[in-house]
Design a protein around this motif. Sequence first.
Motif, PDB file in Angstrom:
ATOM      1  N   MET A   1       0.849  -1.206   0.000  1.00 39.09           N
ATOM      2  CA  MET A   1       0.000   0.000   0.000  1.00 39.09           C
ATOM      3  C   MET A   1       0.883   1.254   0.000  1.00 39.09           C
ATOM      4  O   MET A   1       1.845   1.348   0.769  1.00 39.09           O
ATOM      5  CB  MET A   1      -0.886  -0.024   1.264  1.00 39.09           C
ATOM      6  N   GLN A   5      -2.172   6.147   0.164  1.00 33.74           N
ATOM      7  CA  GLN A   5      -3.279   5.260   0.515  1.00 33.74           C
ATOM      8  C   GLN A   5      -3.322   5.052   2.038  1.00 33.74           C
ATOM      9  O   GLN A   5      -4.387   5.110   2.652  1.00 33.74           O
ATOM     10  CB  GLN A   5      -3.090   3.921  -0.219  1.00 33.74           C
ATOM     11  N   ARG A   6      -2.129   4.830   2.645  1.00 32.36           N
ATOM     12  CA  ARG A   6      -2.076   4.638   4.110  1.00 32.36           C
ATOM     13  C   ARG A   6      -2.588   5.890   4.821  1.00 32.36           C
ATOM     14  O   ARG A   6      -3.338   5.822   5.781  1.00 32.36           O
ATOM     15  CB  ARG A   6      -0.628   4.343   4.563  1.00 32.36           C
ATOM     16  N   TRP A   7      -2.190   7.046   4.315  1.00 31.01           N
ATOM     17  CA  TRP A   7      -2.595   8.314   4.937  1.00 31.01           C
ATOM     18  C   TRP A   7      -4.115   8.494   4.831  1.00 31.01           C
ATOM     19  O   TRP A   7      -4.781   8.891   5.787  1.00 31.01           O
ATOM     20  CB  TRP A   7      -1.848   9.468   4.260  1.00 31.01           C
ATOM     21  N   GLU A   9      -6.353   6.181   4.658  1.00 30.21           N
ATOM     22  CA  GLU A   9      -7.033   5.266   5.589  1.00 30.21           C
ATOM     23  C   GLU A   9      -6.900   5.746   7.029  1.00 30.21           C
ATOM     24  O   GLU A   9      -7.849   5.659   7.812  1.00 30.21           O
ATOM     25  CB  GLU A   9      -6.520   3.840   5.375  1.00 30.21           C
ATOM     26  N   ASP A  10      -5.735   6.296   7.373  1.00 30.48           N
ATOM     27  CA  ASP A  10      -5.545   6.876   8.720  1.00 30.48           C
ATOM     28  C   ASP A  10      -6.522   8.020   8.951  1.00 30.48           C
ATOM     29  O   ASP A  10      -7.148   8.128  10.006  1.00 30.48           O
ATOM     30  CB  ASP A  10      -4.126   7.468   8.856  1.00 30.48           C
TER      31      ASP A  10
END
Length: 394
Positions: A1, A5-7, A9-10
């Motif tokens: 990921m 994308q991680r940011w 979702e966070d």
Amino acid sequence: MGAMQRWLEDQARVRSRRGIVRHTAVRTGAAGPAPEAGRRTARPVLDLASNDYLGLSTEPRLKAAAARAIDRYGTGARASRVVTGTLPVHGELEAELCRLAGQPAALAFSSGYAANLGVLTALGGPGTLLLSDEHSHASLIDAARLSRSPVQAFPHGDLAALHAMLAARTQPRAVVVVESIYSVLGDAADLAETARLCAEHDALLVVDEAHGIGVAGGGRGAVHAAGLAGAEHVVITATLSKALGAQGGAVLGSLALRGHLVNTARSFIFDTGLAPAAAAAAAEACRIVAAEPQLAGRVLSNAAVLAQTCGVAQAAGAVQSVPVGRPGRAAAIAEELEAEGVLVGCFRPPSVPDGISRVRLTARADLTAAQTRRAAELVASRLAPAVQTAQAIR
Ligand SMILES: Cc1ncc(COP(=O)(O)O)c(C=O)c1O
């Protein structure tokens, strides 16, 4: 990921934890085609969440005007107003807005947001101090940020603080920004005194009448009601999407201001002209509002019913705002009420600071007092524990 994308979702997790998730789901009964004849809906929906204060968005005269404009001009303006996008219907709309609000000139934008961006960026710059009420709408805040002006926010409605800021200014020009009726608390600015202060300090007053036009002053707006229509140092911005039931925005003021905006307001020049159907519908709405001041009267009498039934002090316009404390509570109340067939809005961060989330009820001219009372009683029954919690938090 990937990192982005991680940011994302966070960020979604943080919103969910704080109870401030917004969504774009269609809310049953809020708009759209009327139920087919003979088909029963489960329960009539009472919409106290929209900004359609006069019920004009479904008014047959507006629909007919929009349809005629589509027949005549097509569905889009095709270009910027300064290229080939200016159509006769834009002139008609601007003339009707001037007649309604008593202003010498008007310029239509594609939204109220674009109108606010346009006027403040065109008037701003290093030589213009911008003084804005701290409760100003996001579009005014964004406009101030883009304006390259030195910007100061004054405490909400605090004219002594405004006076001190104006007296201390070092820039050659100053613009003071207020809303005639504030969108969150629903309270009114003291326009007469603010305009007097501006005149004393040679400042221009920009009044966002998003919630005033169609409701205050028998529909002609709060600036008109304050006896300031046509005053050279007072400029109005408006949306066509609330009481006027259409879409778009406008700036009203002097001919010199209009000329300056046409030549320098980037959200006007680099934007396609307002769609003909929206312009024609808004022009028709102006005629109706001017001819039928009783519509504005009905909004205010229904606003009184909402406020009394919910046990809050009546605010100045259509919007009645009830503090409920935490954001999750506001959203939960709105959901419970939706299941009962009553749509209400909620203000949560970032629209309001944490701890003062609100349920927002809007009075409408096209509901009877009995319908309004029935809806308000249901709202009040859900609010009672929440209002107590909000008072405990304060
Ligand atoms: C005070 C205020 N100004 C400006 C706007 C923006 O108007 P529009 O929706 O036409 O962009 C709004 C709409 O929410 C508003 O409440």
